[in-house]
Enzyme design. Structure first.
Site, PDB file in Angstrom:
ATOM      1  CG  HIS A 179      -2.061   0.871   1.243  1.00 11.88           C
ATOM      2  ND1 HIS A 179      -1.949   2.239   1.189  1.00 11.88           N
ATOM      3  CD2 HIS A 179      -3.391   0.632   1.288  1.00 11.88           C
ATOM      4  CE1 HIS A 179      -3.141   2.790   1.207  1.00 11.88           C
ATOM      5  NE2 HIS A 179      -4.028   1.844   1.259  1.00 11.88           N
ATOM      6  CD  GLU A 214      -3.090   1.150  -2.269  1.00 17.91           C
ATOM      7  OE1 GLU A 214      -3.585   0.060  -1.907  1.00 17.91           O
ATOM      8  OE2 GLU A 214      -3.650   2.245  -2.108  1.00 17.91           O
TER       9      GLU A 214
HETATM   10  O1  TA6 Z   1      -5.977   1.748  -0.834  1.00 15.43           O
HETATM   11  C1  TA6 Z   1      -7.224   2.283  -0.847  1.00 15.43           C
HETATM   12  C2  TA6 Z   1      -7.972   2.001   0.444  1.00 15.43           C
HETATM   13  O2  TA6 Z   1      -8.556   0.719   0.395  1.00 15.43           O
HETATM   14  C3  TA6 Z   1      -8.989   3.123   0.619  1.00 15.43           C
HETATM   15  O3  TA6 Z   1     -10.292   2.647   0.454  1.00 15.43           O
HETATM   16  C4  TA6 Z   1      -8.695   3.656   2.026  1.00 15.43           C
HETATM   17  O4  TA6 Z   1      -9.479   2.987   2.968  1.00 15.43           O
HETATM   18  C5  TA6 Z   1      -7.209   3.324   2.165  1.00 15.43           C
HETATM   19  O5  TA6 Z   1      -7.094   2.033   1.601  1.00 15.43           O
HETATM   20  C6  TA6 Z   1      -6.640   3.468   3.553  1.00 15.43           C
HETATM   21  O6  TA6 Z   1      -7.031   2.414   4.374  1.00 15.43           O
HETATM   22  P1  TA6 Z   1      -6.533   2.419   5.918  1.00 15.43           P
HETATM   23  O7  TA6 Z   1      -7.125   1.200   6.528  1.00 15.43           O
HETATM   24  O8  TA6 Z   1      -5.021   2.398   5.890  1.00 15.43           O
HETATM   25  O9  TA6 Z   1      -7.039   3.736   6.497  1.00 15.43           O
END
Ligand code: TA6
Length: 296
Positions: free
Chosen positions: A159, A263
């Protein structure tokens, strides 16, 4: 070297002779810094990141395993980023092509606690490598040890939060004309239009069957991030923009202007490992100078 980071959390610092560096916390096996040989920080970490378990660090490269997103039985993005990993000193299952490269091997194995929420016998080894040109490589090897004789399935993402000068002057190339699932529209499937992706509002898209190379162009810095991936067919592009950013407690209100998540992931089709099988997922990050307007 192994040292104490924020709030006394253990971290490993990797240095390369020409000055580039990287840092990875044992908490979450979480890369929180990647600097080039001029000392520029290339990853974004929130000004309000909470370096305190069980909260995941906001920024850097969270590891999403064994579940991407909140569509499943586990917490959002699984538990790997909320666990303390160990430095792996067992004989490297990785090929030892690490000559003149700084690297560290980390390992996560099931705990009794986690076996209650995700009862599978796995070993997750992550190698973080800093290459001679300052490129940053993350290689994950996830093995079904076969202890319980059962197969298991998972989804996965690196991520990555890239640091950008101004999100409204960033362009992503390599995802044109591809299909994506739009997380802002109940994951409905759409097809991307034909030119590079730019940003003027919240975006949360899972591009499927993507190429092995994606470019992120930062206009002001005249710098292009190149993301190369292997074993990771999908790519998520996320920016919360202003309204969503305000609703995220560990993200500064203006932080969205200086970050972009691209990601490398495996989401649309989960990975299934039979006992004894192993999956490998690799991402390599590098930067090249770019003259943005010429569309190189
Ligand atoms: O990567 C996108 C995502 O799935 C978004 O929907 C947002 O929720 C982000 O991840 C961040 O997630 P987190 O659990 O780290 O706040």
């Amino acid at each position: 070297e192994l040292c104490k980071g924020i709030n006394g959390l253990d971290k490993v610092v990797l240095r390369e002779v020409r000055g580039s560096s990287a840092e990875v916390y044992l908490y979450g096996a979480h890369v929180t810094s990647w600097k080039n040989d001029h000392g520029d920080e290339l990853l974004f970490v929130s000004s309000k990141a909470i370096f305190k378990p069980p909260k995941a660090i906001r920024g850097g490269i969270p590891i999403c395993f064994p579940q991407f997103g909140s569509h499943g039985t586990l917490e959002q993005h699984g538990f790997a980023r909320n666990r303390f990993w160990n430095i792996d000193t067992s004989p490297p299952p990785f090929p030892t092509n690490t000559t003149n490269r700084a690297f560290v091997d980390l390992i996560l194995k099931p705990s009794d606690e986690d076996s209650k929420i995700w009862p599978h016998s796995y070993e997750f080894r992550l190698r973080v490598t800093l290459g001679p040109g300052g490129d940053l490589m993350l290689t994950s090897r996830i093995r079904n040890t076969g202890l319980d004789g059962k197969p298991f399935s998972f989804t996965f993402a690196y991520h990555t939060y890239f640091s950008v000068s101004d999100i409204s002057e960033v362009r992503v190339e390599g995802l044109e004309t591809l299909d994506y699932l739009d997380n802002l529209k109940a994951r409905e499937r759409f097809t991307e239009q034909g030119d590079s992706i730019t940003f003027e509002s919240e975006m949360d898209k899972v591009y499927v069957s993507t190429p092995t190379k994606i470019a992120i162009l930062d206009h002001e810095k005249k710098r292009t991030f190149v993301l190369r991936k292997d074993g990771l067919p999908d790519a998520v592009v996320w920016n919360p923009w202003d309204k969503k950013a305000k609703s995220i407690p560990d993200l500064g209100d203006d932080d969205y202007k200086h970050m972009l998540c691209v990601e490398a992931a495996c989401i649309e089709k989960s990975i299934t490992l039979k006992p004894g099988e192993e999956w490998k997922g690799r991402q390599e990050l590098s930067t090249v100078p770019s003259s943005y307007c010429s569309g190189q």
